[in-house]
Design an enzyme around this catalytic site. Structure first.
Site, short mmCIF file in Angstrom:
data_model
loop_
_atom_site.label_atom_id
_atom_site.label_comp_id
_atom_site.label_asym_id
_atom_site.label_seq_id
_atom_site.Cartn_x
_atom_site.Cartn_y
_atom_site.Cartn_z
N LYS A 1 0.84 -1.20 0.00
CA LYS A 1 0.00 0.00 0.00
C LYS A 1 0.87 1.25 0.00
O LYS A 1 0.54 2.26 -0.64
CB LYS A 1 -0.93 -0.01 1.22
CG LYS A 1 -1.80 1.24 1.32
CD LYS A 1 -2.79 1.15 2.48
CE LYS A 1 -3.65 2.42 2.55
NZ LYS A 1 -4.69 2.32 3.60
N HIS B 1 -13.07 -30.69 -33.66
CA HIS B 1 -13.98 -29.61 -33.28
C HIS B 1 -14.80 -29.96 -32.04
O HIS B 1 -16.02 -29.77 -31.98
CB HIS B 1 -14.89 -29.24 -34.44
CG HIS B 1 -14.13 -28.73 -35.63
ND1 HIS B 1 -13.32 -27.62 -35.57
CD2 HIS B 1 -14.05 -29.19 -36.91
CE1 HIS B 1 -12.77 -27.41 -36.75
NE2 HIS B 1 -13.19 -28.35 -37.59
#
Length: 522
Positions: free
Chosen positions: A138, A283
């Protein structure tokens, strides 16, 4: 940031620790440390100050409380550009900490250990480490925070070049890495706890109110499903089940987005069989499946189902690949081959094809470990149990026609039903003697799938069986199958027209069994 004068080092992973700390000490940086890390540094004759001496408060509760102290977090969170912060730090005897190197208790490694207890897992949840990391990140403009040992070298080099300081872009890079790391850590804990009851059975929850997932990027893909789409592959770090995601690429080009999809479909289907099996996928649908006394026989059965579609397909085996099978594979173009392992001469033969992707899956155990699957939709997530429905005894099923299936038909139905589960709905499978003869997938009506399967058949369907993933809404599908030569049918049942469908089967002298189980696959 100001010149780095004080560092706090507390690490579980001690990779590169000594070298990094020696460099800091040589640069005149005071090193604070805790427990095992301090012990390691002293053994290497590196000057170190215990955190308890820095805070004036001892480590307590078996080390559970050592860095959770205002002098630590004040030293990390105090902004050097705010006079009010500096004044409060001075008033409270808080000295700045300019760099921390922290990594966390090995929670991930702990929960992966066979037979690990719930209590041991809980003890490996780090509290002080994440708190320090978040405090430092931070306040990244004033504090360098290192969570990854691979960054030690970069940091030392930049401190030397920057006269004791790091560039702001480096500080931000390190801080961002921290929040990714702690987010991953928290997700692992939340995911683990959501699967536990802590000894309270009433807390067992299959569908928790908040879902947490932890995936790590394994590779960037050249593109996604189509060249104009970007893509990447992420691996579930908690998954232990044999899968494409855990397979090793041992030859060929990198896997593509579509390679992964088709390979996953192939492997999940081949795992259904205890017999020697081969699956060819195109596929995301199987275009051929075969079982046999040898791998070569199984592969030839799969390939002859639909030779045109098999071209450029993905092949999965549940047995090690031998030379004869490898030669058969290389006789045509194949995108991907997956198998538990490969005989040395077989691998040599396969590698003659420069571009073929060869993956080793390791043992393809039929034991299921992951019970849940999900699909992303825009703005949401569909989450469900995997379709793990199996029929262990075909003869226990309800025969709804006058004619009973023969032994051969029962065997064929068992095979076809396993395949049917992995075919896109509406799914129709024609099969005989451990081989798919025709596959109808992804059609908008069931009769279309029956007709498609018939048109794809490369040989006579006389005497074959038909499997359907869901009930027949009308008798037309059964009528069409009979005309094609089908003699027995396995399907879920449950239609309001069941009596009409059964009557059609009886008229044709067909055998039909109901599973009471549907296998829709969208």
């Amino acid at each position: 940031m100001k010149k780095i004068r004080r560092a706090l080092i507390s690490v579980s992973d001690k990779t590169g620790l000594s070298e990094f700390s020696k460099e800091l000490a040589a640069l005149g940086v005071e090193i604070l440390s805790t427990g095992g890390t301090a012990k390691t540094l002293r053994e290497k004759a590196i000057p170190v100050k215990d955190i308890s001496d820095f805070t004036g408060f001892p480590e307590i509760l078996d080390g559970r409380v050592k860095t959770l102290h205002p002098k630590v977090h004040g030293g990390l969170l105090g902004r050097r550009d705010l006079p009010s912060h500096l004044e409060q730090m001075k008033q409270n005897g808080i000295e700045p900490i300019d760099l921390i190197a922290v990594n966390l208790y090995p929670f991930e490694a702990t929960i992966k250990k066979p037979g690990v207890s719930f209590e041991e897992a809980i003890e490996n949840i780090d509290i002080g480490g994440p708190a320090m990391l978040r405090s430092a990140a931070k306040n990244y403009k004033d504090v360098a925070v290192i969570v990854d040992p691979s960054d030690y070298g970069r940091v030392i080099q930049e401190i030397k070049e920057g006269e004791g300081k790091l560039k702001e872009e480096t500080l931000f890079f390190l801080a961002r890495k921290v929040f990714l790391h702690t987010s991953r850590y928290d997700s692992l804990i939340a995911g683990y706890l959501s699967r536990q009851t802590g000894g309270v059975p009433s807390l067992a929850e299959d569908f928790p109110p908040v879902l947490t997932f932890t995936y790590e990027k394994a590779q960037n893909l050249r593109y996604g499903e189509n060249p104009h789409q970007r893509g990447a592959f992420y691996r579930d770090i908690g998954s232990l089940e044999p899968s494409v995601a855990r397979s090793a690429l041992i030859h060929g080009k990198e896997m593509s987005y579509n390679n992964y999809l088709d390979s996953n479909a192939a492997v999940e289907l081949v795992k259904e069989f205890r017999d020697t099996a081969a699956v060819i996928v195109k596929h995301n649908n199987p275009c051929g499946v075969g079982i046999g006394g040898s791998l070569l026989e199984a592969y030839r059965k799969a390939k002859t189902t639909d030779p045109i579609s098999a071209f450029g397909g993905v092949i999965a085996f549940n047995r090690p690949v031998d030379l004869d099978t490898a030669k058969e594979i290389t006789s045509t173009f194949v995108e991907v081959v997956l198998a538990p392992s490969y005989q040395e001469d077989a691998l040599f033969e396969l590698k003659k094809k420069r571009d073929i992707r060869i993956l080793s899956t390791g043992s393809l155990s039929t034991e299921i470990q992951e019970k849940i699957e999900f699909k992303k939709i825009i703005g949401g997530l569909l989450y469900q149990e995997r379709d793990l429905g199996v029929i262990s005894d075909m003869k226990s099923l309800k025969v709804v026609t006058r004619r009973q299936p023969t032994e051969q038909e029962y065997a064929a139905m068992d095979f076809a039903w396993k395949v049917c589960k992995h075919v896109k709905s509406n799914a129709i499978i024609f099969a005989f003697d451990g081989q798919t003869i025709g596959i109808g997938a992804g059609q908008m009506s069931r009769i279309d799938s029956v007709q498609l399967a018939s048109s794809k058949a490369q040989k006579s369907l006389t005497g074959s069986v038909m499997a359907s993933d869901a009930f027949f809404p009308f008798r037309d599908g059964v009528d069409a199958a009979f005309k094609a030569g089908i003699k027995a049918v396995i399907q879920p049942g449950g239609s309001i027209k069941d009596s009409e469908v059964i009557r059609a089967a009886d008229e044709h002298g067909m055998a039909m069994v109901f599973t009471g189980m549907r296998h829709f696959r969208h």
